[in-house]
Design an enzyme around this catalytic site. Structure first.
Site, PDB file in Angstrom:
ATOM      1  N   ASP A 285       0.989  -1.089  -0.046  1.00  0.00           N
ATOM      2  CA  ASP A 285       0.080  -0.098  -0.135  1.00  0.00           C
ATOM      3  C   ASP A 285       1.027   1.170  -0.164  1.00  0.00           C
ATOM      4  O   ASP A 285       2.122   1.123   0.441  1.00  0.00           O
ATOM      5  CB  ASP A 285      -0.941   0.073   1.244  1.00  0.00           C
ATOM      6  CG  ASP A 285      -2.129   0.937   0.930  1.00  0.00           C
ATOM      7  OD1 ASP A 285      -2.207   1.950  -0.129  1.00  0.00           O
ATOM      8  OD2 ASP A 285      -3.034   0.831   1.500  1.00  0.00           O
TER       9      ASP A 285
HETATM   10  C1  BGC Z   1      -4.845   3.127  -0.046  1.00  0.00           C
HETATM   11  C2  BGC Z   1      -5.211   2.235  -1.090  1.00  0.00           C
HETATM   12  C3  BGC Z   1      -4.964   3.108  -2.565  1.00  0.00           C
HETATM   13  C4  BGC Z   1      -3.777   3.710  -2.494  1.00  0.00           C
HETATM   14  C5  BGC Z   1      -3.231   4.371  -3.828  1.00  0.00           C
HETATM   15  C6  BGC Z   1      -3.791   4.129  -0.176  1.00  0.00           C
HETATM   16  O1  BGC Z   1      -3.719   5.163   0.704  1.00  0.00           O
HETATM   17  O2  BGC Z   1      -5.007   2.470   1.135  1.00  0.00           O
HETATM   18  O3  BGC Z   1      -6.243   1.615  -1.129  1.00  0.00           O
HETATM   19  O4  BGC Z   1      -4.875   2.057  -3.646  1.00  0.00           O
HETATM   20  O5  BGC Z   1      -3.742   4.676  -1.427  1.00  0.00           O
HETATM   21  O6  BGC Z   1      -4.234   5.650  -3.927  1.00  0.00           O
END
Ligand code: BGC
Length: 729
Positions: A285
């Site tokens: 993530d």
């Molecule tokens: C989120 C993810 C997301 C990523 C990219 C993160 O803060 O937890 O679900 O895909 O950001 O935007």
């Protein structure tokens, strides 16, 4: 009004699908970059070879630097100087070898990052609603539509597929997950992934694992035993991975039993890759990588969105032997074999005009099948359009639009700037207009609900009152309580006191409490219902559609009935906090002491009465169950439509395990969706998967179907199972 809405102009935008379509005709400079077309003819371009063989061949050509390029992000959101398409992430390809850039877009409920490039993306009903359809075929269509729109916008990787279990009903991201039951959630997201990948894209599942709350998500350490892990959240991921075959798994921000999820060898190496045989790659993530050698050796294959640990530091670690070259090769192999397997090398997205009409049709169909009729006293619904003379429509911006969920799952409204983080956005599907269209002869008036007395006065003067209530939720913050914000409970009570024909329509990201439920005649949960949400709700309210959805989550009466009356850690975090880094906050434990008892399993085991049970949902007709025949590997029974309307019943099969298993009283093991004309009946036969009847045996490190007596329960909700039988194994 609260901090979400006070004084803010709603982000309401282009109101018709026609206007939306026009947005796609933009000058070349406003369109995303064209994909690189591989003009390369190496042997790995031979489509008749397996993805693994092709990956081996191309890997043999790569330099160390090229390998490193593939295992980290190169900036997202159109970062200056990058080849990013504008999505959340980009992984640079290797043009000389014909390997394309990976363009990664958030797309949990529709494609994000479209509007700021002048593109349209369909806002689908939230996935919690998709789960409420209990319809894997619809989940496939859901994924397929997102896949098609991603391709149209020249993305080749999704960042959707959220399946963290609703262990914490106040989790701000429940709307982008699939409910509290691991089998239902896993089966639904698996089909969503399949639908998406049917469009020749890389699909994913996230956030692996136990990112079950946003409070302290970057500092919290989830504590849970292996058996409880495998039988709850990890079972959903297991089904998602083995049946959905996603190309990617995104590891989560939190720690699990002491190790960050993105450097957790148990989760990544032992369970995901070894036990489940996952062939794709694990990406972190955004900002969830915490080390170089430890993470690489624990099974992380790609750092996002940058290269702090997997850029030069990884090259150094490989050079000095801290990370074996064979491991780097494995990381690269996984990424490249996924590209070949998904079809993005052979069939790169070309970019096209999005078809908003096809998206709208599907969004409405899903919303109609996702809306759960919670209560309907004395046949209050459906409304008779020909007879009704006056309706008061109250609250929740119902004159303008329907609410959507916030954070990275937000679909940017067409024509608007990129939606601001955490700010609720109402999409232009007006419940007031939809109700007026259904009952053109009735006097239909609106009150915004800000003043309960004024709303009650309008309700009193009308034959029917329809109160819309809503609960904005978002990534990055949990809701502190199940209570509706902005004193909406007072509003409903005031209206219900003024009018005995009060119907409540709920636009929420998950469960909420309803202290007024005894005062109202009907309640309809529509979740965040998507771009045609108002039309779908009106079709149900006026009976053009007979509701069939069932709750994928328990609705508790109050926070006090939950395993954690307060969200773990909430008192450590400044109000609303949780998204950001670790700052000066201490790491803390999120001790999920309820273990196996998630959702309805908690309510059953603790003998607590929920407000509405998992699996509950009414229809405008009625159904009767009879003739159960059960064996350890299958059940059959008859369901009959005993009412006067055609309807669809979701039939649910639960099992209670032998006492020695020491499990909660029952678990969902199978279901089906049966369409029946009035008076018609059908005998349903369903196989039972032995895994869903098993416990996870920590000693054996495997599933185990215990000997003993299994209780089989069949019915229309987890708390209404008229048929029971006992089978021995
Ligand atoms: C989120 C993810 C997301 C990523 C990219 C993160 O803060 O937890 O679900 O895909 O950001 O935007």
């Amino acid at each position: 009004m609260n901090h979400y809405t006070r004084g803010r102009k709603l982000a309401l935008v282009a109101a018709t699908a026609g206007a939306v379509a026009a947005l796609a005709f933009l000058p070349a400079w406003a369109q995303p970059p064209q994909p690189q077309t591989p003009a390369v003819h190496g042997p790995w371009m031979d489509k008749s070879l397996s993805p693994d063989k092709r990956a081996d061949l191309v890997l043999a050509e790569m330099t160390l630097d090229e390998k490193i390029v593939l295992v980290h992000g190169a900036g997202g959101f159109g970062a200056a100087g990058s080849r990013s398409n504008g999505g959340a992430g980009m992984i640079a390809g290797i043009p000389r070898l014909g390997l394309p850039d990976l363009q990664l877009a958030d797309s949990a409920v529709g494609v994000r990052s479209a509007a700021d490039r002048g593109r349209y993306a369909t806002l689908l009903p939230s996935t919690i609603g998709e789960a409420a359809t209990w319809d894997p075929k619809l989940a496939f269509e859901y994924g397929k539509l997102i896949g098609r729109e991603l391709r149209d916008q020249q993305y080749n990787v999704t960042l959707g597929g959220g399946v963290d279990i609703t262990r914490e009903p106040r989790n701000g991201r429940n709307f982008e997950y699939q409910g509290e039951d691991p089998v239902l959630a896993g089966k639904m997201v698996a089909q969503l992934i399949r639908g998406l990948q049917s469009q020749n894209l890389i699909g994913d599942v996230k956030h692996y694992a136990f990112n079950d709350q946003e409070t302290g998500r970057s500092i919290g350490n989830v504590k849970l035993g292996k058996r409880a892990m495998r039988e709850t959240d990890l079972l959903a991921f297991e089904i998602a991975v083995t049946e959905g075959q996603p190309g990617m798994v995104m590891c989560s921000y939190n720690k699990v039993n002491g190790d960050w999820a993105c450097e957790n060898s148990y989760l990544l190496n032992s369970v995901l890759k070894k036990a489940w045989g996952f062939q794709g790659f694990v990406l972190s993530d955004w900002g969830g990588t915490h080390s170089t050698a430890k993470a690489a050796l624990a099974g992380l294959d790609n750092e996002e969105p940058g290269y702090r640990y997997f850029g030069d530091p990884l090259k150094t670690a490989v050079t000095n032997g801290d990370v074996p070259l064979a491991r780097l090769d494995d990381m690269v192999h996984r990424i490249v074999r996924t590209e070949f397997a998904a079809g993005i090398v052979d069939d790169p997205p070309r970019g096209r005009v999005v078809d908003p009409f096809a998206g709208a049709e599907l969004a409405q169909r899903i919303a109609e099948q996702a809306s759960v009729l919670l209560k309907n006293d004395r046949g209050q619904l459906p409304l008779n359009a020909a007879m009704v003379k006056s309706i008061a429509v109250i609250g929740a911006h119902a004159d303008s639009g329907v609410l959507s969920g916030g954070g990275s799952a937000q679909v940017d409204a067409p024509g608007a700037d990129r939606a601001r983080w955490n700010v609720p956005v109402w999409f232009p599907s007006s419940p007031l207009a939809a109700i007026r269209a259904k009952a053109p002869k009735a006097k239909v008036e609106f009150n915004d609900g800000a003043d309960p007395a004024a709303a009650a006065a309008l309700a009193k003067a009308a034959e029917i009152a329809i109160v819309f209530v809503n609960q904005p939720t978002s990534e990055g913050r949990d809701v502190p309580t199940l209570t509706l914000p902005d004193k909406q409970d007072d509003l409903v009570s005031a209206v219900a006191a003024a009018n005995p024909h009060t119907i409540v329509v709920l636009e929420t990201g998950g469960a909420v409490s309803m202290p007024w439920i005894g005062q109202v005649s009907a309640a309809l949960e529509v979740w965040y219902p998507g771009i045609c949400g108002a039309q779908a709700a009106a079709n149900i309210l006026f009976g053009d559609v007979n509701p069939s959805a069932k709750l994928p989550v328990t609705f508790p009466k109050t926070d006090a009935d939950l395993p954690h009356p307060q969200i773990p850690g909430i008192d450590l975090i400044p109000a609303g906090g949780g998204r950001g880094g670790r700052g000066r906050l201490p790491d803390f434990d999120i001790d999920y002491t309820e273990g196996l008892k998630v959702g309805y399993k908690w309510f059953d085991a603790e003998d607590k009465q929920p407000l509405f049970a998992f699996g509950h949902g009414l229809s405008y007709t009625s159904f009767a169950y009879s003739g159960l025949k059960a064996a350890i590997d299958s059940v059959s029974f008859t369901v009959r439509n005993t009412g006067k309307r055609a309807g669809v019943e979701i039939v649910e099969v639960y099992a209670g395990l032998p006492a020695a298993a020491n499990e909660p009283p029952k678990r969902l093991v199978a279901w089906d969706k049966v369409a029946l004309a009035p008076g018609a009946s059908k005998t349903v036969t369903l196989p039972l998967d032995p895994k869903f009847l098993s416990i996870f045996d920590e000693q054996k490190d495997d599933w185990s179907l215990l000997p003993g007596e299994y209780k089989i329960l069949v019915g229309g909700s987890s708390r209404s199972t008229p048929l029971t039988a006992v089978v021995s194994h």
